[in-house]
Scaffold this motif. Structure first.
Motif, PDB file in Angstrom:
ATOM      1  N   ILE B 137      -7.971   8.277 -23.644  1.00 25.38           N
ATOM      2  CA  ILE B 137      -7.551   6.888 -23.881  1.00 25.38           C
ATOM      3  C   ILE B 137      -7.366   6.658 -25.384  1.00 25.38           C
ATOM      4  O   ILE B 137      -6.394   6.062 -25.827  1.00 25.38           O
ATOM      5  CB  ILE B 137      -8.599   5.912 -23.306  1.00 25.38           C
ATOM      6  N   SER B 138      -8.311   7.205 -26.138  1.00 28.81           N
ATOM      7  CA  SER B 138      -8.283   7.032 -27.582  1.00 28.81           C
ATOM      8  C   SER B 138      -7.102   7.783 -28.207  1.00 28.81           C
ATOM      9  O   SER B 138      -6.308   7.216 -28.949  1.00 28.81           O
ATOM     10  CB  SER B 138      -9.606   7.533 -28.153  1.00 28.81           C
ATOM     11  N   GLU B 139      -6.955   9.061 -27.865  1.00 31.58           N
ATOM     12  CA  GLU B 139      -5.923   9.891 -28.497  1.00 31.58           C
ATOM     13  C   GLU B 139      -4.511   9.460 -28.136  1.00 31.58           C
ATOM     14  O   GLU B 139      -3.607   9.497 -28.962  1.00 31.58           O
ATOM     15  CB  GLU B 139      -6.123  11.362 -28.110  1.00 31.58           C
ATOM     16  N   LYS B 140      -4.335   9.051 -26.860  1.00 35.19           N
ATOM     17  CA  LYS B 140      -2.987   8.684 -26.422  1.00 35.19           C
ATOM     18  C   LYS B 140      -2.717   7.189 -26.570  1.00 35.19           C
ATOM     19  O   LYS B 140      -1.638   6.710 -26.207  1.00 35.19           O
ATOM     20  CB  LYS B 140      -2.780   9.104 -24.964  1.00 35.19           C
ATOM     21  N   GLY B 141      -3.729   6.439 -27.049  1.00 36.92           N
ATOM     22  CA  GLY B 141      -3.556   4.990 -27.212  1.00 36.92           C
ATOM     23  C   GLY B 141      -3.204   4.284 -25.909  1.00 36.92           C
ATOM     24  O   GLY B 141      -2.350   3.402 -25.870  1.00 36.92           O
ATOM     25  N   LEU B 142      -3.882   4.675 -24.815  1.00 40.64           N
ATOM     26  CA  LEU B 142      -3.535   4.136 -23.491  1.00 40.64           C
ATOM     27  C   LEU B 142      -3.968   2.671 -23.332  1.00 40.64           C
ATOM     28  O   LEU B 142      -5.148   2.356 -23.442  1.00 40.64           O
ATOM     29  CB  LEU B 142      -4.178   4.980 -22.386  1.00 40.64           C
ATOM     30  N   GLN B 143      -3.015   1.798 -23.067  1.00 39.56           N
ATOM     31  CA  GLN B 143      -3.301   0.388 -22.817  1.00 39.56           C
ATOM     32  C   GLN B 143      -3.647   0.176 -21.332  1.00 39.56           C
ATOM     33  O   GLN B 143      -3.208   0.930 -20.483  1.00 39.56           O
ATOM     34  CB  GLN B 143      -2.051  -0.459 -23.134  1.00 39.56           C
ATOM     35  N   LYS B 144      -4.392  -0.878 -21.046  1.00 41.89           N
ATOM     36  CA  LYS B 144      -4.718  -1.295 -19.667  1.00 41.89           C
ATOM     37  C   LYS B 144      -5.464  -0.212 -18.883  1.00 41.89           C
ATOM     38  O   LYS B 144      -5.436  -0.201 -17.658  1.00 41.89           O
ATOM     39  CB  LYS B 144      -3.442  -1.690 -18.899  1.00 41.89           C
ATOM     40  N   VAL B 145      -6.057   0.718 -19.608  1.00 44.36           N
ATOM     41  CA  VAL B 145      -6.799   1.803 -18.981  1.00 44.36           C
ATOM     42  C   VAL B 145      -8.198   1.837 -19.583  1.00 44.36           C
ATOM     43  O   VAL B 145      -8.359   1.610 -20.784  1.00 44.36           O
ATOM     44  CB  VAL B 145      -6.091   3.157 -19.227  1.00 44.36           C
ATOM     45  N   ALA B 146      -9.209   2.089 -18.752  1.00 41.05           N
ATOM     46  CA  ALA B 146     -10.577   2.176 -19.265  1.00 41.05           C
ATOM     47  C   ALA B 146     -11.245   3.447 -18.754  1.00 41.05           C
ATOM     48  O   ALA B 146     -10.752   4.101 -17.835  1.00 41.05           O
ATOM     49  CB  ALA B 146     -11.380   0.946 -18.837  1.00 41.05           C
ATOM     50  N   ALA B 147     -12.379   3.798 -19.383  1.00 40.45           N
ATOM     51  CA  ALA B 147     -13.179   4.942 -18.944  1.00 40.45           C
ATOM     52  C   ALA B 147     -14.600   4.468 -18.685  1.00 40.45           C
ATOM     53  O   ALA B 147     -15.050   3.471 -19.266  1.00 40.45           O
ATOM     54  CB  ALA B 147     -13.177   6.026 -20.007  1.00 40.45           C
ATOM     55  N   VAL B 148     -15.307   5.175 -17.819  1.00 40.88           N
ATOM     56  CA  VAL B 148     -16.748   4.956 -17.652  1.00 40.88           C
ATOM     57  C   VAL B 148     -17.440   6.145 -18.296  1.00 40.88           C
ATOM     58  O   VAL B 148     -17.210   7.292 -17.900  1.00 40.88           O
ATOM     59  CB  VAL B 148     -17.127   4.852 -16.160  1.00 40.88           C
ATOM     60  N   ALA B 149     -18.262   5.880 -19.315  1.00 43.14           N
ATOM     61  CA  ALA B 149     -18.910   6.977 -20.043  1.00 43.14           C
ATOM     62  C   ALA B 149     -20.135   6.448 -20.791  1.00 43.14           C
ATOM     63  O   ALA B 149     -20.502   5.267 -20.664  1.00 43.14           O
ATOM     64  CB  ALA B 149     -17.913   7.626 -21.002  1.00 43.14           C
ATOM     65  N   SER B 150     -20.748   7.312 -21.578  1.00 46.99           N
ATOM     66  CA  SER B 150     -21.962   6.961 -22.334  1.00 46.99           C
ATOM     67  C   SER B 150     -21.605   6.137 -23.572  1.00 46.99           C
ATOM     68  O   SER B 150     -20.481   6.213 -24.068  1.00 46.99           O
ATOM     69  CB  SER B 150     -22.668   8.237 -22.779  1.00 46.99           C
ATOM     70  N   PRO B 151     -22.558   5.384 -24.116  1.00 42.89           N
ATOM     71  CA  PRO B 151     -22.312   4.652 -25.369  1.00 42.89           C
ATOM     72  C   PRO B 151     -21.903   5.621 -26.484  1.00 42.89           C
ATOM     73  O   PRO B 151     -21.063   5.279 -27.323  1.00 42.89           O
ATOM     74  CB  PRO B 151     -23.677   4.023 -25.691  1.00 42.89           C
ATOM     75  N   ALA B 152     -22.444   6.829 -26.464  1.00 42.39           N
ATOM     76  CA  ALA B 152     -22.102   7.819 -27.492  1.00 42.39           C
ATOM     77  C   ALA B 152     -20.622   8.176 -27.442  1.00 42.39           C
ATOM     78  O   ALA B 152     -19.983   8.387 -28.480  1.00 42.39           O
ATOM     79  CB  ALA B 152     -22.950   9.079 -27.320  1.00 42.39           C
ATOM     80  N   ALA B 153     -20.049   8.224 -26.227  1.00 46.13           N
ATOM     81  CA  ALA B 153     -18.625   8.544 -26.083  1.00 46.13           C
ATOM     82  C   ALA B 153     -17.775   7.426 -26.675  1.00 46.13           C
ATOM     83  O   ALA B 153     -16.763   7.675 -27.339  1.00 46.13           O
ATOM     84  CB  ALA B 153     -18.282   8.768 -24.612  1.00 46.13           C
ATOM     85  N   GLU B 155     -18.578   5.437 -29.091  1.00 47.48           N
ATOM     86  CA  GLU B 155     -18.703   5.535 -30.542  1.00 47.48           C
ATOM     87  C   GLU B 155     -17.877   6.714 -31.078  1.00 47.48           C
ATOM     88  O   GLU B 155     -17.119   6.588 -32.032  1.00 47.48           O
ATOM     89  CB  GLU B 155     -20.175   5.739 -30.887  1.00 47.48           C
ATOM     90  N   MET B 156     -18.005   7.855 -30.400  1.00 47.39           N
ATOM     91  CA  MET B 156     -17.337   9.073 -30.859  1.00 47.39           C
ATOM     92  C   MET B 156     -15.814   8.944 -30.841  1.00 47.39           C
ATOM     93  O   MET B 156     -15.132   9.467 -31.713  1.00 47.39           O
ATOM     94  CB  MET B 156     -17.780  10.229 -29.958  1.00 47.39           C
ATOM     95  N   TYR B 157     -15.276   8.240 -29.833  1.00 44.90           N
ATOM     96  CA  TYR B 157     -13.831   8.158 -29.698  1.00 44.90           C
ATOM     97  C   TYR B 157     -13.290   6.766 -30.058  1.00 44.90           C
ATOM     98  O   TYR B 157     -12.150   6.429 -29.754  1.00 44.90           O
ATOM     99  CB  TYR B 157     -13.402   8.607 -28.296  1.00 44.90           C
TER     100      TYR B 157
END
Lengths: 275, 275
Positions: B137-153, B155-157
């Motif tokens: 999501i971060s690298e491709k600048g994806l709009q209207k898309v989300a991820a479920v992940a850790s708080p560290a992820a 922060e990292m991305y």
């Protein structure tokens, strides 16, 4: 038209094959995209009964499916075993050496791990359903792409089988449950198997006491699985399947176990189909 | 530079967090795309040790991972428990009502099922890794898309957290194994837990006999799981974890069990980390 039977996946999937086998084809099949949707539609009476994969000899039980049965207050009314039969399929005229990607359900890919070691150039990609991968290749005319699915899927979606029976463990089988909204009525059929769930505080030997009860009541255990309850240290949930000759033996065992366990729940009493 | 530690997934994944916790950050982390790759690279000495998820309180054990440990002759040298902490994250400025798709690992999506029931417009899509979804999501600048992940992820991305701790069962934890190529040497640490695998012919009460041995030797069972061996009806494999005060009690129990079971294998002896 016969009963409406919910399956996970689409026509040509292993769930579909089980529905055809179990109900002798006299049913209308309803395709669902997830196990969640499968149980929801059964609970809301949009389907009459449902077929649900529950375990295979590689991955063990699909425990979240037991949680779904529990959550929606459904009942196990039967079981069915079907041999695993995985095949590599693609558009006609494709060759395995030119295949770049293979799509299938994660469990199917896992079962064919050894086969794909011989083809390190192929990328394995997880999909929601074996038959869905086959259908997509067919509908979109995808070149250099293959699916792992049943022979029925190849036939249904007009694909050519590039390699037959590519699963590693030839004797592997998958167990499916047949679900209903209400307990199975005997109707002259001998119901000789049950699935139960209970919680136990771990004191050394507490599970032994339960197993002793099963043995003393002439119950044979065909499956046991423990699940830690994380917020309650040393408390465990157990999922146990038992088979028995006489229903009264099972009733007696349950009466005793209710006194010695917490939250005992009978998930279903049905006919044993493991020969 | 410290040891090379293999993880499944990429930096910011839960495997990465466990590696940081367990080794106190003093390691070089090697990212792997599958559990298969994780164990292969450990067996071929490209990594020194590895972190592998093995069970959580929703889905139970990841049994294929035990098969991988067995197949590559690796040894369990430790365990680590980490609380589940799932968060919904997207590019900055996105709003949950505009999110159309959410990507994450199937297990993460399962743990957040209740949360997403409130947002029926969101499509949940399975991904190989929680952190990988965040990175994409971060690298491709994806709009209207989300991820479920850790708080560290997040922060990292560089993603914004739209909703914190969205997992249903707040006390849920995941158990990870620490793997090596050789058995753990005590080195002054008390090793008080072991994982074993054995086969049993089902005769009524045969498992009871084994559990009686464990109890008589003062072993406490913290996990049991049966797996049918399909081509050999009524024969089962069992995966059992036990904890003990004195190593000699464990040794004695194993000596007796070897006589009463088939193919008994010690998958590892390590320090119990469940408090």
């Amino acid at each position: 038209m016969g009963k409406k039977i919910g399956i996970q996946g689409i026509k040509g999937s292993f769930h579909h094959l089980v529905a055809m086998d179990y109900y002798h084809r006299d049913v209308e099949v309803m395709e669902h995209l997830s196990f969640q949707e499968l149980v929801q539609k059964l609970a809301s009476k949009e389907s009459d009964e449902a077929v649900m994969a529950i375990e295979n000899s590689i991955a063990g039980s699909i425990l979240p499916n037991f949680a779904l049965i529990n959550e929606y207050n459904l009942s196990i009314i039967g079981e069915h075993y079907t041999p695993v039969n995985m095949n590599l399929m693609a558009l006609e005229g494709q060759n395995i050496d030119n295949i770049k990607k293979v799509f299938s359900h994660p469990m199917a890919l896992l079962q064919c791990k050894q086969f794909f070691k011989k083809y390190p150039h192929i990328k394995l990609i997880e999909d929601t359903d074996t038959a869905e991968a086959a259908r997509r290749i067919s509908e979109k005319g995808l070149q250099k792409v293959a699916a792992v699915a049943s022979p029925a899927a190849a036939e249904m979606y007009g694909l050519e089988v590039l390699a037959r029976e590519i699963h590693t463990i030839k004797s592997n089988a998958t167990r499916f449950l047949i679900l209903g909204r209400e307990e199975k009525k005997p109707n002259g059929i001998k119901l000789d198997k049950a699935s139960i769930k209970f919680d136990l505080k771990s004191e050394r030997g507490s599970l032994v006491s339960i197993l002793n009860i099963l043995r003393d009541c002439y119950l044979d255990m065909t499956k046991i699985q423990s699940l830690p309850i994380i917020d309650e240290p040393w408390k465990y949930s157990f999922y146990v399947d038992v088979i028995f000759e006489r229903p009264e033996d099972f009733t007696k065992a349950v009466d005793v176990m209710k006194l010695m366990t917490e939250d005992l729940k009978i998930l279903g009493i049905y006919k044993n189909n493991l020969s």
